[in-house]
Design a protein around this motif. Structure first.
Motif, PDB file in Angstrom:
ATOM      1  N   HIS A 216     -13.423  -5.990  20.711  1.00 36.14           N
ATOM      2  CA  HIS A 216     -12.847  -4.888  21.481  1.00 36.14           C
ATOM      3  C   HIS A 216     -11.444  -4.583  20.946  1.00 36.14           C
ATOM      4  N   GLY A 217     -11.189  -3.330  20.685  1.00 37.31           N
ATOM      5  CA  GLY A 217      -9.884  -2.936  20.155  1.00 37.31           C
ATOM      6  C   GLY A 217      -9.896  -2.676  18.655  1.00 37.31           C
ATOM      7  N   PHE A 218     -10.913  -3.208  17.946  1.00 34.26           N
ATOM      8  CA  PHE A 218     -11.031  -2.894  16.524  1.00 34.26           C
ATOM      9  C   PHE A 218     -11.528  -1.454  16.367  1.00 34.26           C
ATOM     10  N   PRO A 219     -10.964  -0.677  15.449  1.00 32.37           N
ATOM     11  CA  PRO A 219     -11.487   0.674  15.227  1.00 32.37           C
ATOM     12  C   PRO A 219     -12.925   0.602  14.714  1.00 32.37           C
ATOM     13  N   ARG A 220     -13.729   1.631  15.014  1.00 32.99           N
ATOM     14  CA  ARG A 220     -15.143   1.625  14.649  1.00 32.99           C
ATOM     15  C   ARG A 220     -15.489   2.852  13.816  1.00 32.99           C
ATOM     16  N   ILE A 221     -16.488   2.649  12.986  1.00 36.14           N
ATOM     17  CA  ILE A 221     -16.967   3.750  12.163  1.00 36.14           C
ATOM     18  C   ILE A 221     -18.490   3.769  12.232  1.00 36.14           C
ATOM     19  N   GLN A 222     -19.041   4.931  12.568  1.00 33.01           N
ATOM     20  CA  GLN A 222     -20.487   5.108  12.644  1.00 33.01           C
ATOM     21  C   GLN A 222     -20.994   5.618  11.304  1.00 33.01           C
ATOM     22  N   MET A 223     -22.026   4.939  10.783  1.00 34.01           N
ATOM     23  CA  MET A 223     -22.595   5.356   9.508  1.00 34.01           C
ATOM     24  C   MET A 223     -24.051   5.782   9.693  1.00 34.01           C
ATOM     25  N   LYS A 224     -24.562   6.466   8.713  1.00 39.29           N
ATOM     26  CA  LYS A 224     -25.972   6.834   8.711  1.00 39.29           C
ATOM     27  C   LYS A 224     -26.808   5.580   8.437  1.00 39.29           C
ATOM     28  N   GLU A 225     -27.984   5.506   9.045  1.00 42.34           N
ATOM     29  CA  GLU A 225     -28.862   4.363   8.780  1.00 42.34           C
ATOM     30  C   GLU A 225     -29.245   4.295   7.306  1.00 42.34           C
ATOM     31  N   SER A 226     -29.258   5.431   6.649  1.00 49.30           N
ATOM     32  CA  SER A 226     -29.613   5.458   5.225  1.00 49.30           C
ATOM     33  C   SER A 226     -28.565   4.758   4.362  1.00 49.30           C
ATOM     34  N   ALA A 227     -27.365   4.540   4.915  1.00 57.17           N
ATOM     35  CA  ALA A 227     -26.302   3.875   4.153  1.00 57.17           C
ATOM     36  C   ALA A 227     -26.234   2.381   4.451  1.00 57.17           C
ATOM     37  N   ALA A 228     -26.939   1.933   5.498  1.00 61.11           N
ATOM     38  CA  ALA A 228     -26.788   0.556   5.969  1.00 61.11           C
ATOM     39  C   ALA A 228     -27.253  -0.485   4.952  1.00 61.11           C
ATOM     40  N   ASP A 229     -28.385  -0.259   4.296  1.00 61.32           N
ATOM     41  CA  ASP A 229     -28.896  -1.259   3.363  1.00 61.32           C
ATOM     42  C   ASP A 229     -27.962  -1.442   2.178  1.00 61.32           C
ATOM     43  N   ILE A 293     -30.442  -8.149   4.201  1.00 59.50           N
ATOM     44  CA  ILE A 293     -30.929  -7.162   3.244  1.00 59.50           C
ATOM     45  C   ILE A 293     -32.390  -6.865   3.552  1.00 59.50           C
ATOM     46  N   GLY A 294     -32.763  -5.593   3.509  1.00 59.75           N
ATOM     47  CA  GLY A 294     -34.149  -5.215   3.719  1.00 59.75           C
ATOM     48  C   GLY A 294     -34.494  -4.789   5.126  1.00 59.75           C
ATOM     49  N   VAL A 295     -33.562  -4.947   6.073  1.00 63.96           N
ATOM     50  CA  VAL A 295     -33.819  -4.510   7.452  1.00 63.96           C
ATOM     51  C   VAL A 295     -33.867  -2.992   7.522  1.00 63.96           C
ATOM     52  N   TYR A 296     -33.010  -2.341   6.744  1.00 61.12           N
ATOM     53  CA  TYR A 296     -32.947  -0.887   6.716  1.00 61.12           C
ATOM     54  C   TYR A 296     -33.570  -0.380   5.417  1.00 61.12           C
ATOM     55  N   PRO A 297     -34.100   0.832   5.432  1.00 64.13           N
ATOM     56  CA  PRO A 297     -34.741   1.361   4.219  1.00 64.13           C
ATOM     57  C   PRO A 297     -33.743   1.502   3.078  1.00 64.13           C
ATOM     58  N   ALA A 298     -34.168   1.101   1.885  1.00 63.59           N
ATOM     59  CA  ALA A 298     -33.314   1.197   0.695  1.00 63.59           C
ATOM     60  C   ALA A 298     -33.495   2.569   0.067  1.00 63.59           C
ATOM     61  N   VAL A 299     -32.677   3.521   0.492  1.00 59.86           N
ATOM     62  CA  VAL A 299     -32.781   4.886  -0.038  1.00 59.86           C
ATOM     63  C   VAL A 299     -31.716   5.151  -1.096  1.00 59.86           C
ATOM     64  N   TRP A 300     -30.925   4.122  -1.400  1.00 60.55           N
ATOM     65  CA  TRP A 300     -29.870   4.252  -2.395  1.00 60.55           C
ATOM     66  C   TRP A 300     -30.396   3.749  -3.734  1.00 60.55           C
ATOM     67  N   LYS A 301     -29.676   4.075  -4.779  1.00 58.99           N
ATOM     68  CA  LYS A 301     -30.051   3.630  -6.121  1.00 58.99           C
ATOM     69  C   LYS A 301     -28.898   2.847  -6.738  1.00 58.99           C
ATOM     70  N   ALA A 302     -29.259   1.690  -7.280  1.00 62.08           N
ATOM     71  CA  ALA A 302     -28.239   0.875  -7.943  1.00 62.08           C
ATOM     72  C   ALA A 302     -27.798   1.553  -9.229  1.00 62.08           C
ATOM     73  N   HIS A 303     -26.535   1.429  -9.523  1.00 61.23           N
ATOM     74  CA  HIS A 303     -25.993   2.025 -10.748  1.00 61.23           C
ATOM     75  C   HIS A 303     -26.471   1.241 -11.960  1.00 61.23           C
ATOM     76  N   LYS A 304     -27.022   1.929 -12.936  1.00 62.25           N
ATOM     77  CA  LYS A 304     -27.469   1.301 -14.169  1.00 62.25           C
ATOM     78  C   LYS A 304     -26.467   1.600 -15.278  1.00 62.25           C
ATOM     79  N   PRO A 305     -25.986   0.548 -15.945  1.00 57.18           N
ATOM     80  CA  PRO A 305     -25.013   0.796 -17.034  1.00 57.18           C
ATOM     81  C   PRO A 305     -25.650   1.562 -18.179  1.00 57.18           C
ATOM     82  N   LYS A 306     -24.881   2.458 -18.782  1.00 55.04           N
ATOM     83  CA  LYS A 306     -25.386   3.241 -19.900  1.00 55.04           C
ATOM     84  C   LYS A 306     -25.555   2.380 -21.134  1.00 55.04           C
ATOM     85  N   ARG A 307     -26.628   2.652 -21.874  1.00 49.64           N
ATOM     86  CA  ARG A 307     -26.864   1.909 -23.103  1.00 49.64           C
ATOM     87  C   ARG A 307     -25.960   2.457 -24.206  1.00 49.64           C
ATOM     88  N   GLU A 308     -25.453   1.537 -24.999  1.00 42.07           N
ATOM     89  CA  GLU A 308     -24.613   1.974 -26.121  1.00 42.07           C
ATOM     90  C   GLU A 308     -25.501   2.516 -27.238  1.00 42.07           C
TER      91      GLU A 308
END
Length: 310
Positions: A216-229, A293-308
């Motif tokens: 109680h007293g900590f500031p809060r931020i609401q996020m989309k469920e799509s960002a939770a995972d 991990i895995g409780v929420y849908p993984a709708v994000w994509k991990a960053h893949k490093p560019k090949r040299e």
């Protein structure tokens, strides 16, 4: 104990829970936590703010995943009622003047019997009030930073009065947002578990508290469920994943929520005034995650490093 165990296991397996125990004089805080573990059957149990065996009062017990909050909740302000015995006669006026001088920032060194390093430390006394006295016995209330040694405070008040003094008795009346009125005894907890064993978990549910109450007293931020995972994977929260937020400053600790679900606690990378929901920009870095991990849908994509190029 199927029903009570099922309910407590559910709590421990999700976001954890808090039980507020009125610690009696005698046992250590560690022993009280062990008794709560035995009574509830929850294997992961901790507490915030150790009370010495002779001290009674508010002991915040953490169950399941709520144990992850230990380091944060240890920092909560505390309030005590202490009985000081002066070793000589001091007038009311002189005592009141001395007590007033101990309000604010003070220097302390942990007592020899303390388990921590005896380095000089600064603590703040937010409120110091004399409740009454009977000759050389003085009853006072103190609201202070976590880690303040009341025994040392009593000794220093006595020295400042020129007569010496020692703490006789101590009770913690508040820890963070919780007061002694919110607590239950170990006997009450056991009775509630027994009732749950018999099929009525009404009393047990009244005793179990959400970890969010402790924040109680900590500031809060609401996020989309799509960002939770992504947050559960350690990613930083972007403005695009923000639904709404309280007011906070950069580097503040922020409670992250997805609907009613407690996702974790993060450190603000910018002040809330700079957040534009839906736009680009990182706003919070996770510091403590409460969900798997895995409780929420993984709708994000991990960053893949560019090949040299060869």
């Amino acid at each position: 104990m199927e029903r009570s165990s099922s309910f407590l296991a559910h709590i421990a397996a999700h976001q954890g829970s808090i039980i507020l125990i009125d610690k009696p004089r005698g046992p250590s805080s560690h022993q009280v936590a062990a008794w709560v573990r035995e009574i509830t059957g929850v294997s992961s149990v901790g507490h915030t703010g150790t009370l010495d065996p002779p001290v009674s009062g508010v002991l915040v017990i953490l169950l399941g995943r709520a144990v992850r909050l230990t380091t944060i909740l240890h920092q909560d302000d505390k309030e005590y009622v202490a009985l000081l015995r002066l070793q000589g006669d001091v007038s009311d006026a002189e005592l009141a003047e001395v007590i007033e001088h101990f309000t604010g920032r003070i220097y302390q060194r942990p007592p020899k019997r303390s388990a921590v390093k005896r380095a000089l430390r600064i603590r703040e006394i937010h409120e110091l009030e004399m409740l009454g006295r009977d000759g050389r016995l003085v009853l006072f209330r103190v609201k202070c930073d976590s880690g303040t040694y009341i025994r040392s405070l009593c000794h220093h008040i006595g020295m400042a009065c020129g007569v010496g003094g020692a703490m006789v008795e101590l009770r913690r009346t508040r820890s963070g947002p919780f007061s002694e009125k919110d607590c239950v005894t170990l006997h009450t907890l056991r009775d509630a578990v027994e009732k749950a064993r018999a099929g009525d978990d009404t009393y047990l549910r009244k005793i179990i508290r959400s970890p969010l109450e402790a924040l109680h007293g900590f500031p809060r931020i609401q996020m989309k469920e799509s960002a939770a995972d992504a947050i559960c994977h350690g990613a930083r929260l972007s403005s695009r994943g923000v639904v709404s937020h309280d007011t906070f400053q950069m580097e503040d600790l922020v409670v992250m929520l997805a609907g009613d679900d407690f996702i974790g606690i993060g450190e603000a990378l910018v002040s809330s005034s700079r957040i534009v929901p839906g736009e680009k920009g990182l706003v919070v870095a996770p510091r403590l995650v409460m969900q798997d991990i895995g409780v929420y849908p993984a709708v994000w994509k991990a960053h893949k490093p560019k090949r040299e190029k060869s």
